[in-house]
Write a protein that holds these residues in place. Structure first.
Motif, PDB file in Angstrom:
ATOM      1  N   SER A  65      37.305 -27.342  49.176  1.00 61.60           N
ATOM      2  CA  SER A  65      36.416 -26.273  49.648  1.00 61.60           C
ATOM      3  C   SER A  65      36.478 -26.238  51.180  1.00 61.60           C
ATOM      4  N   PRO A  66      37.379 -25.452  51.723  1.00 60.42           N
ATOM      5  CA  PRO A  66      37.509 -25.398  53.190  1.00 60.42           C
ATOM      6  C   PRO A  66      36.309 -24.700  53.822  1.00 60.42           C
ATOM      7  N   THR A  67      35.941 -25.146  54.983  1.00 60.77           N
ATOM      8  CA  THR A  67      34.831 -24.567  55.743  1.00 60.77           C
ATOM      9  C   THR A  67      35.353 -24.111  57.107  1.00 60.77           C
ATOM     10  N   PRO A  68      34.948 -22.938  57.546  1.00 56.22           N
ATOM     11  CA  PRO A  68      35.453 -22.415  58.822  1.00 56.22           C
ATOM     12  C   PRO A  68      34.612 -22.848  60.019  1.00 56.22           C
ATOM     13  N   VAL A  69      34.315 -24.146  60.121  1.00 58.76           N
ATOM     14  CA  VAL A  69      33.493 -24.610  61.236  1.00 58.76           C
ATOM     15  C   VAL A  69      34.260 -24.475  62.549  1.00 58.76           C
ATOM     16  N   GLY A  70      35.500 -24.926  62.539  1.00 58.75           N
ATOM     17  CA  GLY A  70      36.305 -24.813  63.753  1.00 58.75           C
ATOM     18  C   GLY A  70      36.532 -23.369  64.167  1.00 58.75           C
ATOM     19  N   SER A  71      36.732 -22.492  63.178  1.00 56.89           N
ATOM     20  CA  SER A  71      36.923 -21.067  63.496  1.00 56.89           C
ATOM     21  C   SER A  71      35.654 -20.472  64.089  1.00 56.89           C
ATOM     22  N   ALA A  72      34.482 -20.846  63.573  1.00 58.21           N
ATOM     23  CA  ALA A  72      33.230 -20.325  64.115  1.00 58.21           C
ATOM     24  C   ALA A  72      33.021 -20.777  65.551  1.00 58.21           C
ATOM     25  N   ILE A  73      33.355 -22.049  65.833  1.00 58.65           N
ATOM     26  CA  ILE A  73      33.224 -22.546  67.208  1.00 58.65           C
ATOM     27  C   ILE A  73      34.191 -21.806  68.135  1.00 58.65           C
ATOM     28  N   PHE A  74      35.412 -21.618  67.655  1.00 53.80           N
ATOM     29  CA  PHE A  74      36.410 -20.911  68.470  1.00 53.80           C
ATOM     30  C   PHE A  74      35.980 -19.475  68.746  1.00 53.80           C
ATOM     31  N   LEU A  75      35.433 -18.773  67.743  1.00 52.87           N
ATOM     32  CA  LEU A  75      34.971 -17.401  67.944  1.00 52.87           C
ATOM     33  C   LEU A  75      33.767 -17.348  68.879  1.00 52.87           C
ATOM     34  N   SER A  76      32.898 -18.349  68.794  1.00 51.66           N
ATOM     35  CA  SER A  76      31.741 -18.379  69.700  1.00 51.66           C
ATOM     36  C   SER A  76      32.195 -18.549  71.147  1.00 51.66           C
ATOM     37  N   ILE A  77      33.152 -19.440  71.381  1.00 54.18           N
ATOM     38  CA  ILE A  77      33.671 -19.625  72.744  1.00 54.18           C
ATOM     39  C   ILE A  77      34.366 -18.360  73.221  1.00 54.18           C
ATOM     40  N   SER A  78      35.119 -17.717  72.335  1.00 52.31           N
ATOM     41  CA  SER A  78      35.805 -16.479  72.715  1.00 52.31           C
ATOM     42  C   SER A  78      34.806 -15.378  73.053  1.00 52.31           C
ATOM     43  N   PHE A  79      33.736 -15.286  72.290  1.00 52.31           N
ATOM     44  CA  PHE A  79      32.709 -14.276  72.579  1.00 52.31           C
ATOM     45  C   PHE A  79      32.031 -14.555  73.914  1.00 52.31           C
ATOM     46  N   PHE A  80      31.812 -15.829  74.224  1.00 55.28           N
ATOM     47  CA  PHE A  80      31.220 -16.181  75.511  1.00 55.28           C
ATOM     48  C   PHE A  80      32.152 -15.805  76.663  1.00 55.28           C
ATOM     49  N   VAL A  81      33.439 -16.012  76.495  1.00 57.68           N
ATOM     50  CA  VAL A  81      34.411 -15.625  77.525  1.00 57.68           C
ATOM     51  C   VAL A  81      34.430 -14.108  77.705  1.00 57.68           C
ATOM     52  N   ILE A  82      34.333 -13.360  76.595  1.00 59.60           N
ATOM     53  CA  ILE A  82      34.291 -11.894  76.682  1.00 59.60           C
ATOM     54  C   ILE A  82      33.054 -11.436  77.459  1.00 59.60           C
ATOM     55  N   CYS A  83      31.928 -12.104  77.242  1.00 61.62           N
ATOM     56  CA  CYS A  83      30.707 -11.749  77.988  1.00 61.62           C
ATOM     57  C   CYS A  83      30.880 -12.007  79.477  1.00 61.62           C
ATOM     58  N   LEU A  84      31.520 -13.114  79.838  1.00 62.48           N
ATOM     59  CA  LEU A  84      31.751 -13.398  81.255  1.00 62.48           C
ATOM     60  C   LEU A  84      32.667 -12.356  81.892  1.00 62.48           C
ATOM     61  N   LEU A  85      33.720 -11.983  81.170  1.00 65.12           N
ATOM     62  CA  LEU A  85      34.631 -10.967  81.702  1.00 65.12           C
ATOM     63  C   LEU A  85      33.929  -9.618  81.848  1.00 65.12           C
ATOM     64  N   ALA A  86      33.050  -9.294  80.897  1.00 70.32           N
ATOM     65  CA  ALA A  86      32.307  -8.039  81.005  1.00 70.32           C
ATOM     66  C   ALA A  86      31.360  -8.054  82.208  1.00 70.32           C
ATOM     67  N   LEU A  87      30.736  -9.200  82.479  1.00 68.02           N
ATOM     68  CA  LEU A  87      29.869  -9.306  83.656  1.00 68.02           C
ATOM     69  C   LEU A  87      30.668  -9.162  84.950  1.00 68.02           C
ATOM     70  N   LEU A  88      31.842  -9.764  85.002  1.00 66.26           N
ATOM     71  CA  LEU A  88      32.684  -9.608  86.191  1.00 66.26           C
ATOM     72  C   LEU A  88      33.114  -8.158  86.378  1.00 66.26           C
ATOM     73  N   LEU A  89      33.396  -7.484  85.283  1.00 64.34           N
ATOM     74  CA  LEU A  89      33.762  -6.068  85.378  1.00 64.34           C
ATOM     75  C   LEU A  89      32.583  -5.221  85.856  1.00 64.34           C
ATOM     76  N   LEU A  90      31.399  -5.529  85.363  1.00 67.18           N
ATOM     77  CA  LEU A  90      30.207  -4.817  85.837  1.00 67.18           C
ATOM     78  C   LEU A  90      29.955  -5.092  87.315  1.00 67.18           C
ATOM     79  N   ARG A  91      30.175  -6.321  87.740  1.00 64.29           N
ATOM     80  CA  ARG A  91      29.957  -6.663  89.137  1.00 64.29           C
ATOM     81  C   ARG A  91      30.944  -5.941  90.051  1.00 64.29           C
TER      82      ARG A  91
END
Length: 712
Positions: free
Chosen positions: A15-41
């Motif tokens: 029964s595989p669990t996508p724990v690593g994938s969820a962590i990776f997507l969370s980090i990627s979403f955080f990076v996208i938010c930082l890039l969006a803030l830099l673009l707004l700035r």
């Protein structure tokens, strides 16, 4: 592969669990938010912009970027066979929830929140209630028009499927998708040609400088018109502020508030007085009139800042290219960068002037050629996939680069996910490039650190509007056994295929991508401009149409305007209130003044334009012609024409001697010929008892000064 989280790779667990994938997507979403803030700035002043504008614009940038990340995850999750795939994956229920949240947030931002906010900021009213009512009235007209068009489709859906909430929801989603796809296909087709073409054009420094000089007269005219329009409105406001009687007293505080944010051209009072006489203020001042004046003032100020920034960047680019071309003889390139301690870049930096010359003259042009070729191939692959997906989807190049063997396994692995993200990102970038090049959006533009709030809401809405249709259109590149199994298709595709009209539209309309592609390749926009007198997109074909650069609006005129700006005689320096028109300033102080005198952010390279001006100009009171390397920028005249021009200039610029003009004040004569009083004609003529008829010839015939004595 050690950097990949544990959940990204397949494991032998039952029964595989996508724990690593969820962590990776969370980090990627955080990076996208930082890039969006830099673009707004980059385009907004975060401290001065209200929070009710920053938050929706931020979400309108983050959510479409998350769609680019969510589509590859959906492909991998839908093609797995129970085991954990070799890539980032999530359960089907989690992906469905993410799609619902992302899609409906984007839908509300695109059709409700951002349009209301844009009109709210641009209303011109002082109180929030007046702004909200104006925004509701403006958006009601548009939505009533859309509702009138949707009534026909609603009647068709009710007759075919009955009155069901699912059918109505599908109709709304299908209409939104169709409108977004029409706009996205047209803009993407233009961007697929414009992106590689821009790299090819910038690979030749001489041609790039010529194109900048060709664009200079148009930008300069727009800047002049923007300054004139703002001065007329401020003159009208000044005339309104002087009225202290009648209905103007009821809005005195509002008028004073508008005057506080205005900068009246005190350096040109005569021009202000003439403008004020030409403007007419109504006898009765109403709230609607003041709101309209406030709205026009806001638009005029941001229009001026837009063209000031665009003209400043154009002049700086021309100076940089000119410096690069002038460095061909010395093999050393120095943009005039200096640090706070005054040290030269060769002493404090890692790149020497010769290394900088190699980078800008040899390395960067080659890199631009390679990138242009790569993007041209990518554009061809996108167009080919759009054309072939209806007849033979198994021959789609994009599908084959992501799933090389769809008949054997059909799994989308980690490499395929990265490739699909890059393809989808390139398609969205091409569409946004088309938005930036098109000239049918009115006064809306992105300005560094000074973007108008209404323009920011509108551009964020376009980013959100175009991403979802392009994402679903990207899924149709794959064979039916792949894209029909995705969660995105079960969420959105089934509503688009609710009617035969929607299904046919989705598969056959993208073929029309050839229309904007061919229009951009063969300069159809330039022909439309010549026939009808207006331009759809900002094309740069004028340099090829007029290689000599003669006439109004040619590159020769643009070169002269840029040179005048570099030596401090251009439009940016003349519009400052603190600069005297008759005073000559140095190039360095002029470059600093034209960056800081209009409320713009001071340049991080203040001496770069001054160094280019010193390299391209002569004395302060003349405009020297820059020496341009390359055969493309040499004047188009032969040897005999050049020789004739030189001879003609020699005779035309020669001044007539004073002794032929009758002015003998500069001729010295001996004492015995000048009389008793002096030894020169100038001294003799300066005496109060001198006769105007005396002179050298008059002295020879007795016409000397007698000082009151009678000469025998």
């Amino acid at each position: 592969m050690s950097w990949i989280p544990s959940g990204l790779l397949s494991t032998p667990a039952a029964s595989p669990t996508p724990v690593g994938s969820a962590i990776f997507l969370s980090i990627s979403f955080f990076v996208i938010c930082l890039l969006a803030l830099l673009l707004l700035r980059r385009f907004l002043t975060l401290r001065a912009t209200p929070g009710y504008i920053i938050l929706p614009v931020f979400l309108a940038l983050v959510l479409p970027a998350s769609v680019v990340l969510l589509v590859p995850v959906d492909l991998t999750s839908s093609t797995r066979d129970g085991d954990a795939p070799k890539g980032v994956w999530l359960p089907d229920r989690a992906i469905l929830v993410l799609w619902r949240i992302t899609y409906w947030l984007i839908f509300c931002l695109t059709w409700i929140i951002l349009p209301l906010l844009g009109e709210f900021v641009d209303s011109g009213y002082r109180d929030p209630k007046g702004r909200l009512l104006y925004s509701l009235r403006s958006n009601a007209r548009y939505h009533l028009l859309v509702l009138g068009c949707g009534i026909v489709g609603l009647v068709y859906i009710i007759i075919q499927n009955g009155w069901e909430f699912k059918s109505i929801r599908g109709l709304v989603m299908a209409y939104a998708y169709m409108w977004g796809l029409i706009l996205a296909i047209y803009l993407m087709g233009h961007g697929l040609v414009s992106i590689p073409r821009s790299f090819f054009r910038k690979s030749n420094n001489a041609n790039a400088l010529r194109r900048i000089q060709t664009r200079a007269p148009k930008i300069h005219d727009r800047l002049t018109d923007a300054i004139t329009e703002l001065e007329e409105l401020e003159a009208q406001l000044s005339q309104l502020q002087q009225r202290k009687t009648g209905t103007a007293r009821d809005f005195e505080e509002w008028i004073d508030e508008l005057a506080d944010f205005s900068s009246f051209p005190d350096s040109r009072p005569a021009a202000l007085h003439s403008i004020a006489e030409s403007t007419a203020v109504p006898a009765i001042i109403t709230e609607r009139y003041l709101a309209d004046l406030s709205r026009r003032l806001q638009r005029a100020r941001h229009q001026k800042s837009r063209f000031v920034d665009e003209w400043d960047r154009l002049v700086q680019s021309a100076a940089d290219y000119q410096t690069i071309l002038n460095s061909t003889a010395s093999k050393k390139l120095d943009f005039g960068l200096t640090g706070a301690d005054g040290a030269s870049p060769s002493k404090r930096g890692l790149v020497s002037p010769y290394m900088r010359y190699v980078i800008y003259v040899n390395l960067l042009p080659s890199i631009r050629l390679i990138l242009g070729a790569l993007f041209a191939v990518a554009s061809f692959c996108v167009v080919w996939s759009e054309l072939i997906k209806t007849f033979a989807p198994q021959l789609s190049i994009i599908s084959l680069t992501i799933v090389p063997h769809p008949n054997e396994a059909g799994h989308v692995r980690l490499v395929g996910q990265i490739t699909s993200s890059m393809w989808l990102l390139y398609m969205c970038t091409a569409a946004l490039k088309g938005v930036n090049d098109a000239q049918v959006w009115g006064n809306r533009a992105l300005v560094r650190r000074n973007t108008y709030g209404e323009s920011a809401c509108w551009y964020a809405g376009q980013v959100a509007r175009l991403t979802v249709p392009l994402a679903y259109n990207f899924l149709t590149f794959f064979p039916p056994e792949i894209h029909l199994e995705t969660t995105f298709y079960r969420f959105l595709g089934q509503y688009i295929d609710l009617t035969p009209l929607g299904k046919g539209f989705d598969y056959f309309f993208p073929i029309f991508v050839l229309l904007p592609v061919c229009a951009t390749i063969f300069n159809l926009y330039g022909r439309i401009k010549k026939v009808f007198g207006f331009a759809i997109v900002d094309d740069e074909e004028d340099a090829e149409a007029n290689p000599g650069g003669f006439g109004v609006g040619g590159w020769r005129e643009g070169r002269a305007l840029i040179e005048r700006e570099l030596i401090g005689l251009g439009s940016l320096s003349l519009t400052q209130s603190s600069v005297d028109a008759g005073r000559s300033t140095s190039s360095n102080s002029t470059a600093t003044a034209r960056r800081g005198g209009h409320g713009q952010r001071p340049s991080e390279r203040p001496s770069r334009g001054a160094a280019a001006a010193a390299a391209t100009t002569g004395p302060a009171d003349t405009i020297a012609r820059p020496v341009v390397g390359g055969e493309d920028v040499v004047d188009d005249e032969g040897f005999f024409q050049s020789f004739a021009h030189r001879v003609r200039n020699t005779f035309e610029t020669t001044s007539t001697p004073k002794w032929l003009q009758g002015d003998l004040s500069g001729l010295n004569r001996p004492r015995w010929l000048a009389g008793e009083g002096g030894g020169s004609a100038s001294n003799n003529n300066s005496r109060p008892d001198n006769n105007d008829d005396d002179g050298v010839l008059g002295g020879l015939f007795g016409g000397r000064s007698t000082n009151g004595h009678v000469r025998l």
